[in-house]
Scaffold this motif. Structure first.
Motif, PDB file in Angstrom:
ATOM      1  N   ARG A  26       0.825  -1.209   0.000  1.00 30.08           N
ATOM      2  CA  ARG A  26       0.000   0.000   0.000  1.00 30.08           C
ATOM      3  C   ARG A  26       0.858   1.258   0.000  1.00 30.08           C
ATOM      4  O   ARG A  26       0.441   2.306  -0.482  1.00 30.08           O
ATOM      5  N   ALA A  27       2.057   1.163   0.538  1.00 27.30           N
ATOM      6  CA  ALA A  27       2.959   2.319   0.545  1.00 27.30           C
ATOM      7  C   ALA A  27       3.327   2.737  -0.870  1.00 27.30           C
ATOM      8  O   ALA A  27       3.751   3.861  -1.107  1.00 27.30           O
ATOM      9  N   LEU A  28       3.155   1.827  -1.827  1.00 24.79           N
ATOM     10  CA  LEU A  28       3.457   2.124  -3.221  1.00 24.79           C
ATOM     11  C   LEU A  28       2.216   2.560  -3.996  1.00 24.79           C
ATOM     12  O   LEU A  28       2.220   2.601  -5.206  1.00 24.79           O
ATOM     13  N   SER A  29       1.139   2.892  -3.283  1.00 20.99           N
ATOM     14  CA  SER A  29      -0.126   3.124  -3.966  1.00 20.99           C
ATOM     15  C   SER A  29      -0.077   4.288  -4.940  1.00 20.99           C
ATOM     16  O   SER A  29      -0.803   4.315  -5.913  1.00 20.99           O
ATOM     17  N   ARG A  30       0.779   5.266  -4.718  1.00 18.94           N
ATOM     18  CA  ARG A  30       0.926   6.357  -5.683  1.00 18.94           C
ATOM     19  C   ARG A  30       2.378   6.824  -5.669  1.00 18.94           C
ATOM     20  O   ARG A  30       2.872   7.322  -4.666  1.00 18.94           O
ATOM     21  N   VAL A  31       3.061   6.642  -6.789  1.00 24.46           N
ATOM     22  CA  VAL A  31       4.486   6.938  -6.901  1.00 24.46           C
ATOM     23  C   VAL A  31       4.702   7.799  -8.131  1.00 24.46           C
ATOM     24  O   VAL A  31       4.231   7.460  -9.217  1.00 24.46           O
ATOM     25  N   GLY A  32       5.414   8.910  -7.976  1.00 18.38           N
ATOM     26  CA  GLY A  32       5.718   9.805  -9.084  1.00 18.38           C
ATOM     27  C   GLY A  32       7.172   9.684  -9.508  1.00 18.38           C
ATOM     28  O   GLY A  32       8.073   9.714  -8.681  1.00 18.38           O
ATOM     29  N   VAL A  33       7.389   9.553 -10.820  1.00 19.63           N
ATOM     30  CA  VAL A  33       8.732   9.396 -11.380  1.00 19.63           C
ATOM     31  C   VAL A  33       8.898  10.374 -12.530  1.00 19.63           C
ATOM     32  O   VAL A  33       8.002  10.516 -13.370  1.00 19.63           O
ATOM     33  N   VAL A  34      10.044  11.079 -12.560  1.00 17.82           N
ATOM     34  CA  VAL A  34      10.366  11.978 -13.662  1.00 17.82           C
ATOM     35  C   VAL A  34      11.618  11.450 -14.348  1.00 17.82           C
ATOM     36  O   VAL A  34      12.624  11.161 -13.702  1.00 17.82           O
ATOM     37  N   ASP A  35      11.546  11.357 -15.666  1.00 14.77           N
ATOM     38  CA  ASP A  35      12.657  10.865 -16.485  1.00 14.77           C
ATOM     39  C   ASP A  35      13.105  12.007 -17.399  1.00 14.77           C
ATOM     40  O   ASP A  35      12.351  12.426 -18.294  1.00 14.77           O
ATOM     41  N   ILE A  36      14.312  12.497 -17.179  1.00 16.88           N
ATOM     42  CA  ILE A  36      14.866  13.569 -18.012  1.00 16.88           C
ATOM     43  C   ILE A  36      15.791  12.922 -19.037  1.00 16.88           C
ATOM     44  O   ILE A  36      16.934  12.569 -18.742  1.00 16.88           O
ATOM     45  N   GLY A  37      15.274  12.732 -20.230  1.00 15.99           N
ATOM     46  CA  GLY A  37      16.047  12.094 -21.284  1.00 15.99           C
ATOM     47  C   GLY A  37      16.699  13.105 -22.204  1.00 15.99           C
ATOM     48  O   GLY A  37      16.544  14.322 -22.045  1.00 15.99           O
ATOM     49  N   SER A  38      17.398  12.607 -23.193  1.00 15.24           N
ATOM     50  CA  SER A  38      18.063  13.483 -24.150  1.00 15.24           C
ATOM     51  C   SER A  38      17.082  14.124 -25.108  1.00 15.24           C
ATOM     52  O   SER A  38      17.369  15.166 -25.698  1.00 15.24           O
ATOM     53  N   ASN A  39      15.899  13.498 -25.265  1.00 12.76           N
ATOM     54  CA  ASN A  39      14.917  14.015 -26.205  1.00 12.76           C
ATOM     55  C   ASN A  39      13.654  14.521 -25.516  1.00 12.76           C
ATOM     56  O   ASN A  39      13.060  15.498 -25.955  1.00 12.76           O
ATOM     57  N   SER A  40      13.237  13.874 -24.432  1.00 15.11           N
ATOM     58  CA  SER A  40      11.990  14.244 -23.773  1.00 15.11           C
ATOM     59  C   SER A  40      12.154  14.282 -22.263  1.00 15.11           C
ATOM     60  O   SER A  40      13.079  13.701 -21.702  1.00 15.11           O
ATOM     61  N   VAL A  41      11.222  14.981 -21.621  1.00 16.80           N
ATOM     62  CA  VAL A  41      11.125  15.010 -20.162  1.00 16.80           C
ATOM     63  C   VAL A  41       9.707  14.573 -19.827  1.00 16.80           C
ATOM     64  O   VAL A  41       8.734  15.143 -20.334  1.00 16.80           O
ATOM     65  N   ARG A  42       9.583  13.561 -18.971  1.00 16.02           N
ATOM     66  CA  ARG A  42       8.263  12.972 -18.722  1.00 16.02           C
ATOM     67  C   ARG A  42       8.030  12.754 -17.236  1.00 16.02           C
ATOM     68  O   ARG A  42       8.928  12.334 -16.508  1.00 16.02           O
TER      69      ARG A  42
END
Length: 515
Positions: A26-42
């Motif tokens: 349940r501790a993983l119920s909402r997890v935010g991840v940002v990926d800063i790539g060479s072409n996109s940021v998501r």
């Protein structure tokens, strides 16, 4: 319906306590991840602790941070500004969603740029977000873990292409083995001197070194990354493929070769619009296609699968307890859906036991889909009755479910369609029927009609004890055993549904009332 079921599926052990009830999950119920790539940021926000998580929020901005780095050694100034503004927005969104601190990672462009450290300091000062720069081999490992999120226990070669780099990782028995990073990202290839011949020579040289490091890789090739997904979209368009779901889309060496030639001979703008690919992505597709052609020639994989799961999913996988990693992503997602949306959570287990006599000789792969159908049979009850069958079919064939081949998606969708509807003529299945064999189509119909009948007869626990189906395939006899308590449930509509099930089996019906 002709093999022998394994003991794993004869038991009800997989219907034990859902793991997402565990506080660790349940501790993983909402997890935010940002990926800063060479072409996109998501930014991706995962929701739900089931083994196949839902995407609560997903936003991407094409920044091209790595554009021009081969000449300047620095991040693209316009891309850097765009990335900073995107990160400010993502930070504000995370606060609005009351998320735990975002996990922010940066790959090749920030890793290699002279002003990478300065960019990280700017982001920290402006947003409070700390960027973790990961090395090429770590990027390969995380991407491979993302693949394992969708295919537990899978084996083969994972290839993740970004803007400035391309990573390879070996997976076997649920673990990541050898891995390596290269400079074969399309943004860098665009700057290679000598045009096509210069790029081809460079790609060939680098690929030979990658093959020397990785050794023979004749199993499945998993493709991760936006450029690969764009090429897959084009392959679908060229083939007229009916199911536009990228995850688990399969290609072979021949189709890759044909699609590379198709890209080279096409008007890229017309192709972009036909396939729904962004302009920024389409600019990179020709370079990525040259890499894919050489990759396939070098490693000769037995087949090729597109994975929508990559580094972001790998970061989520990193945070999962091993007990959760070991679970089947399809079954866990279906159990989560039943607990959240079904009228009678837990009924799927009873329904599975009820329909099992019809499939007692099925193999483990088919049993897994039967179990999923039982768990999902009632989650769309809120849909309007006129559209419920279509809703079920669409949910199964287009939902974000891991561990499902396209043919298995269609099988599951057809079974759930028949849960609410006897006939499939005039439905969306007609567009996808080429993905299922005649035998599989028949099995899905039987399963759906068994669910349709069983759902009427099993509304009461008191009547369940002793009520059962018996199937005699050689005699073509379908027997229903009823307890005295369950007889009142066997009304006119239930009788009609049993007759419909029997018709699909080509069987006669025998009803026996137990004393």
């Amino acid at each position: 319906m002709d093999g022998t079921a394994t003991s794993e599926y004869d038991s009800t052990s997989l219907f034990g306590r859902p793991l997402f009830n565990d506080p660790k999950a349940r501790a993983l119920s909402r997890v935010g991840v940002v990926d800063i790539g060479s072409n996109s940021v998501r930014l991706v926000v995962f929701d739900g602790a089931a083994r196949s998580p839902a995407y609560f929020y997903n936003e991407k901005l094409m920044c091209a941070l790595g554009a021009g780095m081969s000449d300047t050694g620095r991040l693209n100034p316009q891309g850097r500004d765009r990335a900073l503004q995107a990160l400010k927005r993502f930070h504000a969104l995370a606060e609005g969603m009351n998320l735990p601190p975002l996990t922010v990672v940066a790959t090749a462009a920030v890793r290699e740029a002279e002003d990478g450290p300065e960019f990280r300091e700017d982001v920290l000062r402006e947003t409070g977000l700390r960027i973790w720069v990961i090395g090429g081999e770590e990027e390969a490992r995380l991407s491979a873990q993302g693949v394992l999120l969708g295919w537990p226990g899978s084996y083969g070669l994972v290839c993740d292409i970004g803007g400035s780099s391309m990573e390879l990782a070996e997976i076997s028995e649920g673990r990541v083995g050898r891995r390596i990073s290269s400079n074969l990202g399309p943004l860098k290839l665009r700057d290679v001197k000598g045009g096509y011949k210069g790029r081809d020579a460079h790609i060939k040289e680098v690929m030979a070194k990658l093959a020397e490091h990785m050794g023979a890789q004749r199993d499945r090739l998993f493709l991760v990354g936006g450029s690969w997904r764009a090429i897959a979209r084009i392959d679908m368009y060229r083939r007229g493929y009916p199911l536009h779901v990228l995850h688990e889309y399969r290609m072979n060496r021949k189709s890759v070769s044909q699609t590379v030639k198709f890209i080279k001979s096409s008007d890229l703008e017309e192709l972009r619009q036909a396939c729904g690919v962004s302009s920024a992505r389409m600019e990179l597709v020709p370079y990525a296609s040259e890499v894919l052609k050489r990759l396939v020639q070098t490693f000769s994989p037995k087949d090729i699968a597109i994975s929508s799961y990559g580094i972001r999913e790998g970061l989520l996988y990193e945070q999962m307890p091993q007990e959760l990693r070991d679970r089947d992503p399809l079954i866990e997602a279906c159990r989560f859906a039943e607990a959240k949306d079904a009228r009678l959570p837990g009924f799927g287990k009873k329904l599975f036991k009820f329909v099992m006599p019809l499939f007692s000789r099925s193999d483990a792969a088919r049993m897994r889909l039967i179990k999923a159908a039982c768990l999902l049979h009632d989650v769309s009850w809120r849909a309007h009755p006129d559209y419920r069958a279509e809703t079920c079919f669409d949910n199964a064939t287009r939902a974000n479910l891991g561990g499902l081949k396209h043919s298995e998606r269609v099988f599951l969708g057809l079974a759930l369609l028949h849960r609410y509807k006897n006939k499939r003529e005039g439905t969306r299945f007609e567009d996808l029927e080429e993905l299922l064999s005649e035998t599989a189509t028949q099995e899905a119909e039987v399963l759906g009609k068994a669910l349709r009948f069983g759902a009427m007869l099993w509304m009461s626990d008191a009547s369940a004890d002793g009520t059962a189906l018996e199937w005699k395939p050689r005699k073509k006899l379908l027997r229903l055993k009823l307890t005295k308590a369950s007889v009142p449930l066997y009304g006119e509509v239930a009788q009609a549904r049993l007759q419909s099930l029997a018709a699909s089996l080509g069987a006669e019906v025998d009803v026996k009332i137990l004393r």
